[in-house]
Design an enzyme around this catalytic site. Sequence first.
Site, PDB file in Angstrom:
ATOM      1  CB  SER A   1      -0.909   0.034   1.278  1.00 51.29           C
ATOM      2  OG  SER A   1      -1.980   0.803   1.319  1.00 51.29           O
TER       3      SER A   1
ATOM      4  NE  ARG B   1      -8.633   2.244  10.293  1.00 53.64           N
ATOM      5  CZ  ARG B   1      -7.328   1.934   9.652  1.00 53.64           C
ATOM      6  NH1 ARG B   1      -6.767   2.699   8.668  1.00 53.64           N
ATOM      7  NH2 ARG B   1      -6.845   0.987  10.034  1.00 53.64           N
TER       8      ARG B   1
ATOM      9  CG  ASP C   1      -6.525  -3.645  -3.290  1.00 55.40           C
ATOM     10  OD1 ASP C   1      -7.193  -2.640  -3.214  1.00 55.40           O
ATOM     11  OD2 ASP C   1      -5.289  -3.685  -3.096  1.00 55.40           O
TER      12      ASP C   1
ATOM     13  CG  HIS D   1      -5.910  -1.907   0.144  1.00 57.39           C
ATOM     14  ND1 HIS D   1      -4.931  -2.142  -0.654  1.00 57.39           N
ATOM     15  CD2 HIS D   1      -5.323  -1.179   1.303  1.00 57.39           C
ATOM     16  CE1 HIS D   1      -3.950  -1.253  -0.453  1.00 57.39           C
ATOM     17  NE2 HIS D   1      -4.205  -0.831   0.791  1.00 57.39           N
ATOM     18  CG  ASP D   2      -6.650  -3.297   5.378  1.00 57.51           C
ATOM     19  OD1 ASP D   2      -5.679  -2.814   4.719  1.00 57.51           O
ATOM     20  OD2 ASP D   2      -7.224  -3.060   6.166  1.00 57.51           O
TER      21      ASP D   2
HETATM   22  C1  LIG Z   1       0.191   0.505  18.114  1.00 59.43           C
HETATM   23  C2  LIG Z   1      -0.680  -0.175  17.081  1.00 59.43           C
HETATM   24  O1  LIG Z   1      -1.400  -0.921  17.601  1.00 59.43           O
HETATM   25  S1  LIG Z   1      -0.135  -0.092  15.642  1.00 59.43           S
HETATM   26  C3  LIG Z   1      -0.298  -1.506  14.809  1.00 59.43           C
HETATM   27  C4  LIG Z   1      -1.609  -2.005  14.314  1.00 59.43           C
HETATM   28  N1  LIG Z   1      -2.141  -1.501  13.063  1.00 59.43           N
HETATM   29  C5  LIG Z   1      -1.455  -1.470  12.009  1.00 59.43           C
HETATM   30  O2  LIG Z   1      -0.330  -1.886  11.848  1.00 59.43           O
HETATM   31  C6  LIG Z   1      -2.008  -0.957  10.858  1.00 59.43           C
HETATM   32  C7  LIG Z   1      -2.467  -1.893   9.888  1.00 59.43           C
HETATM   33  N2  LIG Z   1      -3.256  -2.760  10.396  1.00 59.43           N
HETATM   34  C8  LIG Z   1      -4.731  -2.973   9.998  1.00 59.43           C
HETATM   35  O3  LIG Z   1      -4.972  -2.118   9.406  1.00 59.43           O
HETATM   36  C9  LIG Z   1      -5.621  -3.758  10.834  1.00 59.43           C
HETATM   37  O4  LIG Z   1      -5.145  -4.081  12.230  1.00 59.43           O
HETATM   38  C10 LIG Z   1      -5.824  -5.012   9.789  1.00 59.43           C
HETATM   39  C11 LIG Z   1      -6.380  -4.833   8.706  1.00 59.43           C
HETATM   40  C12 LIG Z   1      -4.659  -6.036   9.998  1.00 59.43           C
HETATM   41  C13 LIG Z   1      -6.588  -5.912  10.653  1.00 59.43           C
HETATM   42  O5  LIG Z   1      -7.774  -5.274  11.249  1.00 59.43           O
HETATM   43  P1  LIG Z   1      -8.823  -5.823  12.277  1.00 59.43           P
HETATM   44  O6  LIG Z   1      -9.804  -4.612  12.765  1.00 59.43           O
HETATM   45  O7  LIG Z   1      -8.191  -6.308  13.429  1.00 59.43           O
HETATM   46  O8  LIG Z   1      -9.591  -6.899  11.798  1.00 59.43           O
HETATM   47  P2  LIG Z   1     -11.155  -7.030  11.229  1.00 59.43           P
HETATM   48  O9  LIG Z   1     -11.632  -5.933  10.428  1.00 59.43           O
HETATM   49  O10 LIG Z   1     -11.440  -8.436  10.984  1.00 59.43           O
HETATM   50  O11 LIG Z   1     -11.867  -6.574  12.722  1.00 59.43           O
HETATM   51  C14 LIG Z   1     -11.765  -7.367  13.848  1.00 59.43           C
HETATM   52  C15 LIG Z   1     -12.179  -6.432  14.917  1.00 59.43           C
HETATM   53  O12 LIG Z   1     -13.537  -5.785  14.911  1.00 59.43           O
HETATM   54  C16 LIG Z   1     -14.544  -6.589  15.820  1.00 59.43           C
HETATM   55  N3  LIG Z   1     -15.472  -6.794  15.397  1.00 59.43           N
HETATM   56  C17 LIG Z   1     -16.037  -7.558  14.426  1.00 59.43           C
HETATM   57  N4  LIG Z   1     -17.237  -7.504  13.957  1.00 59.43           N
HETATM   58  C18 LIG Z   1     -17.625  -6.489  14.514  1.00 59.43           C
HETATM   59  C19 LIG Z   1     -19.142  -5.726  14.652  1.00 59.43           C
HETATM   60  N5  LIG Z   1     -20.059  -6.225  14.128  1.00 59.43           N
HETATM   61  N6  LIG Z   1     -19.026  -4.980  15.879  1.00 59.43           N
HETATM   62  C20 LIG Z   1     -18.169  -4.350  16.639  1.00 59.43           C
HETATM   63  N7  LIG Z   1     -16.939  -4.980  16.316  1.00 59.43           N
HETATM   64  C21 LIG Z   1     -16.642  -6.192  15.566  1.00 59.43           C
HETATM   65  C22 LIG Z   1     -13.668  -7.634  16.471  1.00 59.43           C
HETATM   66  O13 LIG Z   1     -13.953  -8.226  17.814  1.00 59.43           O
HETATM   67  C23 LIG Z   1     -12.375  -7.328  16.388  1.00 59.43           C
HETATM   68  O14 LIG Z   1     -11.991  -6.507  17.391  1.00 59.43           O
HETATM   69  P3  LIG Z   1     -10.303  -6.406  18.150  1.00 59.43           P
HETATM   70  O15 LIG Z   1      -9.484  -5.801  17.133  1.00 59.43           O
HETATM   71  O16 LIG Z   1     -10.685  -5.589  19.328  1.00 59.43           O
HETATM   72  O17 LIG Z   1     -10.146  -7.866  18.572  1.00 59.43           O
HETATM   73  N1  LIG Z   2      -4.948  -0.650   6.973  1.00 61.49           N
HETATM   74  C1  LIG Z   2      -3.753   0.024   6.585  1.00 61.49           C
HETATM   75  C2  LIG Z   2      -4.247   1.144   5.416  1.00 61.49           C
HETATM   76  C3  LIG Z   2      -4.370   0.290   4.148  1.00 61.49           C
HETATM   77  O1  LIG Z   2      -3.041   0.310   3.556  1.00 61.49           O
HETATM   78  C4  LIG Z   2      -3.385   0.869   7.555  1.00 61.49           C
HETATM   79  O2  LIG Z   2      -4.270   1.319   8.314  1.00 61.49           O
HETATM   80  O3  LIG Z   2      -2.138   1.187   7.699  1.00 61.49           O
END
Ligand SMILES: CC(=O)SCCNC(=O)CCNC(=O)[C@H](O)C(C)(C)COP(=O)(O)OP(=O)(O)OC[C@H]1O[C@@H](n2cnc3c(N)ncnc32)[C@H](O)[C@@H]1OP(=O)(O)O
Ligand SMILES: N[C@@H](CCO)C(=O)O
Length: 366
Positions: free
Chosen positions: A134, A200, A288, A317-318
């Site tokens: 990305s 977001r 994506d 995409h993710d």
């Molecule tokens: C300091 C830091 O934390 S930075 C590091 C973290 N972030 C990054 O590095 C950025 C890149 N990462 C990301 O963009 C994201 O973490 C991703 C794409 C990898 C994964 O996204 P996630 O939000 O974890 O996954 P997903 O979209 O499946 O959602 C799961 C979450 O939604 C919650 N959820 C799912 N369905 C629902 C719903 N209907 N209503 C409410 N909450 C829900 C789940 O319980 C889960 O919660 P949790 O994250 O508290 O465990």
């Molecule tokens: N999910 C990504 C953005 C898409 O590349 C992030 O939060 O960094």
Amino acid sequence: MTRYLYIDHPFPLESGAVLPTLTAAYHTYGTLNEAKDNVIWVCHALTANSDAADWWPGLVGPGFTLDPAKYFIVCVNMLGSCYGSTSCRSLDPATGKAYGLDFPLVTTRDNARFFALVADYLGIGRIRLLMGGSMGGQHASEWACLQPERIELLCLLATNARHSAWGIAFNESQRMALRADTTFATDSPEAGRAGLEAARSLAILSYRHYRTYQATQTEPDPAKTEDFRASSYQRYQGYKLWKRFDPLCYYHLSRGMDSHHLGRGRTGEAAALGRILAQTLIISIDTDILFPTEEQSFLSRHIPNSRLEVMQSDYGHDGFLVETPTIGRLLADFLQDQLTIDAATKHAFTDSLSGRTFAIPGTEEV
Ligand SMILES: CC(=O)SCCNC(=O)CCNC(=O)[C@H](O)C(C)(C)COP(=O)(O)OP(=O)(O)OC[C@H]1O[C@@H](n2cnc3c(N)ncnc32)[C@H](O)[C@@H]1OP(=O)(O)O
Ligand SMILES: N[C@@H](CCO)C(=O)O
């Protein structure tokens, strides 16, 4: 553990503005070997940080493809982010206050120059593998264009040569959401919260796919007429980002992403990509909708020694963050020098947006 490098030297930006000093927040894993030929440089995406083992679990870490026992893995927090490198929260020496909204535009090219400078300061010469997804892929491709001789292998995931009108429109919509919040860029205790959460929620739509929502957020209770599962998911995703990210930094970073254009000043994207010397693995995700496969196909057609792999994923995409078993396998093959630059291995694909099927490497529909 996050480490910090302070560079007490002015850093001119593409815009003509100058950052008087720089702070680089970074992580390293493993050890630089004597030959200094085991460097893997990971560029993170929009809201991640320098702790690649944390946000790319299953890919970076002991026993995974990017194993610190073999490689010296480096990840530097991009300029403008809220995770430690110089940003709008840093002090502007001209005013003695944080830059805030006045923080200058940091383009993807500026960030690539920043990474190259940090590599110099860390004593790193050639980079065995440079990779990113990305916005991280935008930084990695910029760097590979800026310093073709420095990068031996390149892996670009879910990224493009120029940020698309579609992507810019998503980012502008998010900035509209941020600006519509009257607390944005003020001193109030939760300044910008509602705007960031709405932004977001919008962005997540572009990071997932229709199928992701069908599979995970379809309401199980047929009697329900409001307060649906998909609604609480959107609100939760907004809240989750608010808990860890800064609205002002988010605003500025999205401007940086919009600026991405490898062809600027280089007679076009094709010419820019043609400068890349690294053997390149390009990974695309079939669902994506933000960086559709036709964008990675374009990269593949114009980077001389490249191969395109289209991954199947329902995540959208993710998928580049979560489909680590597949990415790990593709990358392991690539690192073992099993890259075959053979047009015959390039297969046809169906673009997720248009539904059209393309032959690779040509652009023609089949
Ligand atoms: C300091 C830091 O934390 S930075 C590091 C973290 N972030 C990054 O590095 C950025 C890149 N990462 C990301 O963009 C994201 O973490 C991703 C794409 C990898 C994964 O996204 P996630 O939000 O974890 O996954 P997903 O979209 O499946 O959602 C799961 C979450 O939604 C919650 N959820 C799912 N369905 C629902 C719903 N209907 N209503 C409410 N909450 C829900 C789940 O319980 C889960 O919660 P949790 O994250 O508290 O465990
Ligand atoms: N999910 C990504 C953005 C898409 O590349 C992030 O939060 O960094």
